[in-house]
Design a protein around this motif. Sequence first.
Motif, PDB file in Angstrom:
ATOM      1  N   SER A  57       0.927  -1.103  -0.302  1.00 37.74           N
ATOM      2  CA  SER A  57      -0.034   0.054  -0.022  1.00 37.74           C
ATOM      3  C   SER A  57       1.053   1.271   0.058  1.00 37.74           C
ATOM      4  O   SER A  57       1.997   1.351   0.647  1.00 37.74           O
ATOM      5  N   ALA A  58       0.217   2.329  -0.571  1.00 42.25           N
ATOM      6  CA  ALA A  58       1.065   3.722  -0.632  1.00 42.25           C
ATOM      7  C   ALA A  58       0.251   4.770  -0.622  1.00 42.25           C
ATOM      8  O   ALA A  58      -0.942   4.630  -1.326  1.00 42.25           O
ATOM      9  N   VAL A  59       0.585   5.814   0.062  1.00 45.77           N
ATOM     10  CA  VAL A  59      -0.258   7.235   0.096  1.00 45.77           C
ATOM     11  C   VAL A  59       0.607   7.848  -0.613  1.00 45.77           C
ATOM     12  O   VAL A  59       1.725   8.005  -0.818  1.00 45.77           O
ATOM     13  N   ARG A  60      -0.252   8.828  -1.408  1.00 43.60           N
ATOM     14  CA  ARG A  60       0.320   9.680  -2.542  1.00 43.60           C
ATOM     15  C   ARG A  60      -0.343  11.027  -2.470  1.00 43.60           C
ATOM     16  O   ARG A  60      -1.603  10.676  -2.527  1.00 43.60           O
ATOM     17  N   SER A  61       0.395  11.959  -2.730  1.00 41.47           N
ATOM     18  CA  SER A  61      -0.268  13.171  -2.951  1.00 41.47           C
ATOM     19  C   SER A  61       0.021  13.771  -4.098  1.00 41.47           C
ATOM     20  O   SER A  61       1.100  13.430  -4.840  1.00 41.47           O
ATOM     21  N   TYR A  62      -0.870  14.599  -4.931  1.00 40.48           N
ATOM     22  CA  TYR A  62      -0.596  15.092  -6.326  1.00 40.48           C
ATOM     23  C   TYR A  62      -1.280  16.455  -6.354  1.00 40.48           C
ATOM     24  O   TYR A  62      -2.246  16.687  -5.478  1.00 40.48           O
ATOM     25  N   VAL A  63      -1.153  17.095  -7.257  1.00 38.23           N
ATOM     26  CA  VAL A  63      -1.631  18.401  -7.550  1.00 38.23           C
ATOM     27  C   VAL A  63      -3.023  18.447  -8.531  1.00 38.23           C
ATOM     28  O   VAL A  63      -2.853  17.617  -9.636  1.00 38.23           O
ATOM     29  N   LYS A  64      -3.842  18.622  -8.263  1.00 29.77           N
ATOM     30  CA  LYS A  64      -4.996  18.510  -8.997  1.00 29.77           C
ATOM     31  C   LYS A  64      -5.112  19.525 -10.141  1.00 29.77           C
ATOM     32  O   LYS A  64      -4.565  20.435 -10.363  1.00 29.77           O
TER      33      LYS A  64
END
Length: 143
Positions: A57-64
């Motif tokens: 499992s991984a948590v990811r953030s990104y710019v919308k």
Amino acid sequence: MPDTHLVADVLWQWPGVVDLAKRAASDPSPPSPDDTFDDCPMPDYSALGRDLGERVSAVRSYVKRDPKVRLAVLERAGYRCERCTESRSFHGFLDVHHVLGAEMSDRYYNCGALCPNCHRDAHYSEDSDEINKGLLEFALQFR
């Protein structure tokens, strides 16, 4: 600077070294089987990797991003790379590169349509600054 021919001459005269090209020309008997690969250690590639990979499992953030910007840039480019001379259409996998970064600006005039090779160059090549400068100059004309 040393004379490289002298080094090669010394190596060819070294005991046990046989010039196979000269031997084949003077020896009418059939050549012995080529065993040069047996002399070189080769890694066992079958031991690399594995079967049945493990899921993590991984948590990811990104710019919308605005999908309309992406579509507008792709249409502007005719689904062709705006940097290289590749003339084929990249329908389905042409990248939209945010020159200033998506976090800074998700605008039509900050983006360029790039094939995967040019997109990688824009991020990681030694001349990425020059590439991005040229892409930004090109994109700003649509402001």
